[in-house]
Scaffold this active site. Structure first.
Site, PDB file in Angstrom:
ATOM      1  N   PRO A 134       0.712 -92.376 -30.381  1.00 40.07           N
ATOM      2  CG  PRO A 134       0.105 -90.274 -29.578  1.00 40.07           C
ATOM      3  CD  PRO A 134       0.111 -91.114 -30.830  1.00 40.07           C
ATOM      4  CG  ASN A 135       0.894 -92.288 -24.608  1.00 38.91           C
ATOM      5  OD1 ASN A 135       2.001 -92.223 -24.079  1.00 38.91           O
ATOM      6  ND2 ASN A 135       0.158 -91.221 -24.856  1.00 38.91           N
ATOM      7  NE  ARG A 182      -2.457 -95.154 -22.834  1.00 40.58           N
ATOM      8  CZ  ARG A 182      -2.998 -94.650 -23.928  1.00 40.58           C
ATOM      9  NH1 ARG A 182      -2.944 -95.312 -25.063  1.00 40.58           N
ATOM     10  NH2 ARG A 182      -3.586 -93.485 -23.897  1.00 40.58           N
ATOM     11  CE1 TYR A 195      -7.425 -96.413 -24.661  1.00 38.90           C
ATOM     12  CE2 TYR A 195      -6.013 -96.085 -22.744  1.00 38.90           C
ATOM     13  CZ  TYR A 195      -6.832 -95.576 -23.728  1.00 38.90           C
ATOM     14  OH  TYR A 195      -7.078 -94.228 -23.793  1.00 38.90           O
ATOM     15  CG  ASN A 237      -5.611 -96.253 -31.980  1.00 34.28           C
ATOM     16  OD1 ASN A 237      -5.835 -95.062 -31.758  1.00 34.28           O
ATOM     17  ND2 ASN A 237      -5.812 -97.187 -31.066  1.00 34.28           N
ATOM     18  CB  ALA A 286      -3.634 -88.311 -27.355  1.00 30.95           C
ATOM     19  CD  GLU A 297     -10.798 -91.711 -36.196  1.00 34.22           C
ATOM     20  OE1 GLU A 297     -11.364 -91.117 -37.147  1.00 34.22           O
ATOM     21  OE2 GLU A 297     -10.793 -91.271 -35.042  1.00 34.22           O
ATOM     22  CG  HIS A 318     -10.351 -94.590 -31.651  1.00 33.19           C
ATOM     23  ND1 HIS A 318      -9.191 -93.899 -31.397  1.00 33.19           N
ATOM     24  CD2 HIS A 318     -10.975 -93.934 -32.649  1.00 33.19           C
ATOM     25  CE1 HIS A 318      -9.126 -92.855 -32.217  1.00 33.19           C
ATOM     26  NE2 HIS A 318     -10.193 -92.852 -32.985  1.00 33.19           N
ATOM     27  NE  ARG A 332     -11.723 -93.359 -22.556  1.00 31.52           N
ATOM     28  CZ  ARG A 332     -10.411 -93.401 -22.778  1.00 31.52           C
ATOM     29  NH1 ARG A 332      -9.948 -93.817 -23.947  1.00 31.52           N
ATOM     30  NH2 ARG A 332      -9.566 -93.040 -21.824  1.00 31.52           N
TER      31      ARG A 332
HETATM   32  C1  DQA Z   1      -7.471 -94.393 -28.209  1.00 34.29           C
HETATM   33  C2  DQA Z   1      -8.424 -93.335 -27.635  1.00 34.29           C
HETATM   34  C3  DQA Z   1      -7.721 -92.013 -27.470  1.00 34.29           C
HETATM   35  O1  DQA Z   1      -8.605 -91.048 -26.907  1.00 34.29           O
HETATM   36  C4  DQA Z   1      -6.540 -92.159 -26.535  1.00 34.29           C
HETATM   37  O2  DQA Z   1      -5.831 -90.937 -26.444  1.00 34.29           O
HETATM   38  C5  DQA Z   1      -5.633 -93.258 -26.939  1.00 34.29           C
HETATM   39  C6  DQA Z   1      -6.213 -94.524 -27.383  1.00 34.29           C
HETATM   40  C7  DQA Z   1      -8.146 -95.781 -28.272  1.00 34.29           C
HETATM   41  O3  DQA Z   1      -7.617 -96.637 -28.996  1.00 34.29           O
HETATM   42  O4  DQA Z   1      -9.142 -96.027 -27.587  1.00 34.29           O
HETATM   43  O5  DQA Z   1      -4.413 -93.165 -26.811  1.00 34.29           O
HETATM   44  O6  DQA Z   1      -7.131 -94.022 -29.537  1.00 34.29           O
END
Ligand code: DQA
Length: 146
Positions: free
Chosen positions: A5-6, A13, A18, A69, A72, A93, A95, A102
């Site tokens: 998501p997002n 964003r 990011y 990835n 959240a 995984e 990020h 964080r």
């Molecule tokens: C994320 C880190 C997550 O905490 C966050 O909710 C994201 C992006 C990252 O790529 O740093 O959406 O996965």
């Protein structure tokens, strides 16, 4: 490659966290790295947990590994973790941000304990490092079997 998501909003964003690359640009870089590694990649993004669960199930018999990835959902989704455990495909995984630097709620990942490993904090490079790690794992694991 599963983007959660997002992540469709990458580039616009919170660029301070990011980065400025869009998801399409990251996917392009993955394609190039995939060619270098002689690996075929298919990518998808969804903002919906169930769609990501379906994509993980669909990977069975089609793909040898998963790069994810989960955004959240990393910190909330037992369903994604169970889906990955169920298909039992090697999973890395990734990020963009270093989730351990964080907020406290980002320090826990439901996916990490069932992943072969995690790469966190290198921006768009995290994806390429993750792909390299997955390719290396798959190749050395196959050699072990010979
Ligand atoms: C994320 C880190 C997550 O905490 C966050 O909710 C994201 C992006 C990252 O790529 O740093 O959406 O996965």
């Amino acid at each position: 490659m599963l983007h959660g998501p997002n992540l469709n909003l990458l580039g616009q964003r919170e660029p301070g966290i990011y980065g400025s690359l869009s998801l399409a640009e990251i996917n392009r870089q993955l394609e190039v790295e995939g060619k270098n590694l002689a690996i075929e990649i298919s990518t998808m993004q969804s903002n919906h947990e169930g769609i990501l669960v379906d994509a993980i199930h669909d990977a069975l018999g089609k793909h040898q590994g998963i790069l994810i990835n989960a955004g959240a959902y990393t910190h909330t989704s037992v369903a994604l973790r169970d889906a990955i455990a169920a298909v039992n495909l090697p999973t890395v995984e990734v990020h963009l941000s270093n989730i351990y630097r964080r907020e406290e709620f980002r320090h826990h990942s439901y996916i990490a304990p069932i992943a072969i490993g995690q790469i966190s904090g290198f921006g768009a490079q995290s994806y390429l490092l993750g792909l390299q790690a997955l390719a290396y794992y798959l190749r050395t694991k196959c050699e072990d079997k010979v």
